[in-house]
Motif scaffolding. Structure first.
Motif, PDB file in Angstrom:
ATOM      1  N   UNK A  46       0.818  -1.220   0.000  1.00  0.00           N
ATOM      2  CA  UNK A  46       0.000   0.000   0.000  1.00  0.00           C
ATOM      3  C   UNK A  46       0.853   1.271   0.000  1.00  0.00           C
ATOM      4  N   UNK A  47       2.152   1.138   0.297  1.00  0.00           N
ATOM      5  CA  UNK A  47       3.052   2.289   0.292  1.00  0.00           C
ATOM      6  C   UNK A  47       3.820   2.430  -1.017  1.00  0.00           C
ATOM      7  N   UNK A  48       3.675   1.485  -1.935  1.00  0.00           N
ATOM      8  CA  UNK A  48       4.442   1.514  -3.172  1.00  0.00           C
ATOM      9  C   UNK A  48       3.894   2.564  -4.135  1.00  0.00           C
ATOM     10  N   UNK A  49       4.791   3.175  -4.926  1.00  0.00           N
ATOM     11  CA  UNK A  49       4.330   4.152  -5.916  1.00  0.00           C
ATOM     12  C   UNK A  49       3.520   3.480  -7.022  1.00  0.00           C
ATOM     13  N   UNK A  50       2.716   4.264  -7.699  1.00  0.00           N
ATOM     14  CA  UNK A  50       1.915   3.773  -8.819  1.00  0.00           C
ATOM     15  C   UNK A  50       2.321   4.540 -10.073  1.00  0.00           C
ATOM     16  N   UNK A  51       2.552   3.809 -11.158  1.00  0.00           N
ATOM     17  CA  UNK A  51       2.981   4.409 -12.415  1.00  0.00           C
ATOM     18  C   UNK A  51       2.100   3.860 -13.535  1.00  0.00           C
ATOM     19  N   UNK A  52       1.493   4.741 -14.295  1.00  0.00           N
ATOM     20  CA  UNK A  52       0.605   4.328 -15.395  1.00  0.00           C
ATOM     21  C   UNK A  52      -0.461   3.340 -14.918  1.00  0.00           C
ATOM     22  N   UNK A  53      -0.953   3.579 -13.705  1.00  0.00           N
ATOM     23  CA  UNK A  53      -1.997   2.728 -13.162  1.00  0.00           C
ATOM     24  C   UNK A  53      -1.524   1.394 -12.638  1.00  0.00           C
ATOM     25  N   UNK A  54      -0.202   1.169 -12.603  1.00  0.00           N
ATOM     26  CA  UNK A  54       0.359  -0.096 -12.145  1.00  0.00           C
ATOM     27  C   UNK A  54       1.215   0.115 -10.905  1.00  0.00           C
ATOM     28  N   UNK A  55       1.160  -0.825  -9.972  1.00  0.00           N
ATOM     29  CA  UNK A  55       2.030  -0.775  -8.801  1.00  0.00           C
ATOM     30  C   UNK A  55       3.479  -0.933  -9.265  1.00  0.00           C
ATOM     31  N   UNK A  56       4.347  -0.029  -8.807  1.00  0.00           N
ATOM     32  CA  UNK A  56       5.736  -0.005  -9.264  1.00  0.00           C
ATOM     33  C   UNK A  56       6.653  -0.639  -8.218  1.00  0.00           C
ATOM     34  N   UNK A  57       7.034  -1.886  -8.477  1.00  0.00           N
ATOM     35  CA  UNK A  57       7.940  -2.611  -7.584  1.00  0.00           C
ATOM     36  C   UNK A  57       9.413  -2.388  -7.942  1.00  0.00           C
ATOM     37  N   UNK A  58       9.683  -1.665  -9.012  1.00  0.00           N
ATOM     38  CA  UNK A  58      11.041  -1.613  -9.556  1.00  0.00           C
ATOM     39  C   UNK A  58      11.685  -0.239  -9.483  1.00  0.00           C
ATOM     40  N   UNK A  59      11.313   0.560  -8.504  1.00  0.00           N
ATOM     41  CA  UNK A  59      11.902   1.884  -8.329  1.00  0.00           C
ATOM     42  C   UNK A  59      12.500   1.994  -6.927  1.00  0.00           C
TER      43      UNK A  59
END
Length: 275
Positions: A46-59
């Motif tokens: 729930x704390x992960x960033x969101x990019x283009x509507x997708x959860x971003x695990x790779x930043x």
């Protein structure tokens, strides 16, 4: 500050570049070795960033960098796996080993000979000031830090300063995509994550390019030509292509394993000589 009890060896590169597979083999080839996974420092979903509507695990924003630094400080001072780290990565499935039993056996024999009394590895890992007849005891352990964003300054500058030897594994976009999409998913704090369609193209590869442009000629990650001068400045070691001067980012895994074993030994010798 007391003597350093564990040397930290970083293995970094794009997701699916072979880092974890190589780390697990090196752990089996070099005694007194354990693995710390960068993936064990993900923040709650729930704390992960969101990019283009997708959860971003790779930043970088998806990781608890201060907690990773704390773990590395513990490893260097205590020589043990941090008791406050609950490893999820080791619960993920492992595919077929890309190295033959014969190659692995040969690498184990090579390292065993290097660690024998009177050889360079023995003075690095064992106490040579023992009474006659005493069994040498290890005085140093090796931690393999496996992660996809270890060499991404400035956010990871603190992490880089705690890594004694830095290895970087290259992989082409095509091979990274093929390997990542073949995975069944990942164990997480919340349960299990499976990449949605197009995740590599939308999240994984763009983040990799952004974080690693500094180490490629003209920032051209797609072109695959490493900037060897910059790598040397940051003390990052990468595999060079064989044969002519052409660059290549996909290597035969057995060649990579043999290269890594040799480089680890030589790098440990250089590290020991500086102390």
């Amino acid at each position: 500050m007391g003597a350093q009890k564990a040397i930290v060896v970083g293995l970094s590169g794009c997701s699916s570049s072979g880092k974890t597979t190589l780390a697990r083999l090196l752990r089996d080839i070099f005694p007194n070795t354990f693995i710390l996974h960068e993936d064990d420092f993900y923040r709650p979903e729930e704390e992960l960033p969101v990019k283009d509507g997708l959860v971003d695990w790779d930043s970088a924003e998806s990781l608890n960098i201060p907690e990773m630094e704390k773990a590395l400080l513990h490893i260097r001072s205590e020589g043990t796996f941090p008791p406050f780290v609950d490893s999820k990565e080791d619960k993920n499935s492992v595919g077929p080993c890309p190295a033959s039993d014969e190659k692995i056996t040969a690498m184990k024999a090579k390292v065993s000979a290097w660690l024998a009394p009177g050889q360079p590895g023995h003075s690095i890992f064992f106490n040579s000031e023992l009474a006659a007849g005493s069994t040498p005891q290890p005085t140093l352990r090796m931690c393999l830090l496996d992660g996809f964003l270890l060499y991404s300054p400035p956010k990871f500058s603190g992490i880089m300063s705690l890594i004694d030897i830095k290895f970087f594994l290259q992989v082409s976009r095509a091979r990274a995509t093929q390997r990542r999409e073949a995975r069944d998913g990942y164990v997480t704090l919340e349960g299990f994550w499976k990449d949605p369609p197009g995740y590599v193209d939308k999240i994984v590869w763009p983040n990799y390019v952004h974080a690693h442009q500094w180490m490629f000629v003209d920032g051209d990650v797609e072109g695959g030509k490493l900037d060897w001068e910059k790598l040397h400045e940051e003390k990052v070691v990468a595999q060079k292509p064989h044969g002519d001067s052409s660059e290549g980012s996909d290597f035969d895994f057995e060649q990579t394993l043999e290269w890594a074993v040799e480089k680890v030994m030589r790098s440990l010798e250089a590290w020991h000589a500086r102390r």
